[in-house]
Design a protein around this motif. Sequence first.
Motif, PDB file in Angstrom:
ATOM      1  N   SER A 109       0.827  -1.208   0.000  1.00  0.00           N
ATOM      2  CA  SER A 109       0.000   0.000   0.000  1.00  0.00           C
ATOM      3  C   SER A 109       0.859   1.255   0.000  1.00  0.00           C
ATOM      4  O   SER A 109       0.384   2.335  -0.322  1.00  0.00           O
ATOM      5  N   LYS A 110       2.136   1.115   0.319  1.00  0.00           N
ATOM      6  CA  LYS A 110       3.059   2.250   0.320  1.00  0.00           C
ATOM      7  C   LYS A 110       3.944   2.270  -0.913  1.00  0.00           C
ATOM      8  O   LYS A 110       4.936   2.982  -0.954  1.00  0.00           O
ATOM      9  N   GLY A 111       3.617   1.469  -1.913  1.00  0.00           N
ATOM     10  CA  GLY A 111       4.365   1.443  -3.162  1.00  0.00           C
ATOM     11  C   GLY A 111       5.099   0.136  -3.369  1.00  0.00           C
ATOM     12  O   GLY A 111       5.033  -0.774  -2.547  1.00  0.00           O
ATOM     13  N   VAL A 112       5.818   0.062  -4.472  1.00  0.00           N
ATOM     14  CA  VAL A 112       6.596  -1.133  -4.807  1.00  0.00           C
ATOM     15  C   VAL A 112       7.948  -1.023  -4.117  1.00  0.00           C
ATOM     16  O   VAL A 112       8.627   0.000  -4.204  1.00  0.00           O
ATOM     17  N   MET A 113       8.324  -2.089  -3.391  1.00  0.00           N
ATOM     18  CA  MET A 113       9.570  -2.076  -2.627  1.00  0.00           C
ATOM     19  C   MET A 113      10.096  -3.494  -2.467  1.00  0.00           C
ATOM     20  O   MET A 113       9.445  -4.442  -2.885  1.00  0.00           O
ATOM     21  N   THR A 114      11.259  -3.608  -1.848  1.00  0.00           N
ATOM     22  CA  THR A 114      11.840  -4.923  -1.600  1.00  0.00           C
ATOM     23  C   THR A 114      11.263  -5.521  -0.322  1.00  0.00           C
ATOM     24  O   THR A 114      10.600  -4.835   0.460  1.00  0.00           O
ATOM     25  N   ASP A 115      11.540  -6.802  -0.110  1.00  0.00           N
ATOM     26  CA  ASP A 115      11.042  -7.485   1.082  1.00  0.00           C
ATOM     27  C   ASP A 115      11.637  -6.887   2.353  1.00  0.00           C
ATOM     28  O   ASP A 115      10.960  -6.766   3.368  1.00  0.00           O
ATOM     29  N   LYS A 116      12.894  -6.474   2.303  1.00  0.00           N
ATOM     30  CA  LYS A 116      13.547  -5.902   3.476  1.00  0.00           C
ATOM     31  C   LYS A 116      12.919  -4.569   3.864  1.00  0.00           C
ATOM     32  O   LYS A 116      12.670  -4.304   5.046  1.00  0.00           O
ATOM     33  N   GLU A 117      12.650  -3.725   2.871  1.00  0.00           N
ATOM     34  CA  GLU A 117      11.999  -2.431   3.140  1.00  0.00           C
ATOM     35  C   GLU A 117      10.599  -2.638   3.695  1.00  0.00           C
ATOM     36  O   GLU A 117      10.167  -1.913   4.597  1.00  0.00           O
ATOM     37  N   ALA A 118       9.869  -3.629   3.171  1.00  0.00           N
ATOM     38  CA  ALA A 118       8.516  -3.911   3.654  1.00  0.00           C
ATOM     39  C   ALA A 118       8.552  -4.392   5.100  1.00  0.00           C
ATOM     40  O   ALA A 118       7.677  -4.037   5.901  1.00  0.00           O
TER      41      ALA A 118
END
Length: 132
Positions: A109-118
């Motif tokens: 919901s906060k954009g496309v990111m990596t698993d670590k950032e999520a």
Amino acid sequence: MNTDPIADFLTRVRNAIRAKHRVVEIPASNIKKEITKVLFDKGFIQNYKFDETGPQGTIKIALKYNPTTKQPAIVDLQRVSRPGLRQYTGATSMPRILNGLGVAIVSTSKGVMTDKEARTLNVGGEVLCYVY
């Protein structure tokens, strides 16, 4: 008409790497642009350019290779979630790829990111693909 544009994006990059191409050209969309930005931020591609000419536009990606061994920076790209079977995961059960050496690209919901950032933002989402 393409039913899975993300799989088409990954296949074009995978085929270009196997053919040892320097640049690959892909039809653009917003999700593909975000995936390209994540790949660039994590060092999997050398550079990218968004070309807005035409009705859809294109993404030009300069692929990254090791200068001495000529090995590509991307070993494999795997599509996880697909139109027929979506794969969602929570922040606590986010997958780790090759014990942290690879990345899972997640649409949250906060954009496309990596698993670590999520994990650090404590958000879950749809796991789009694995890159290592």
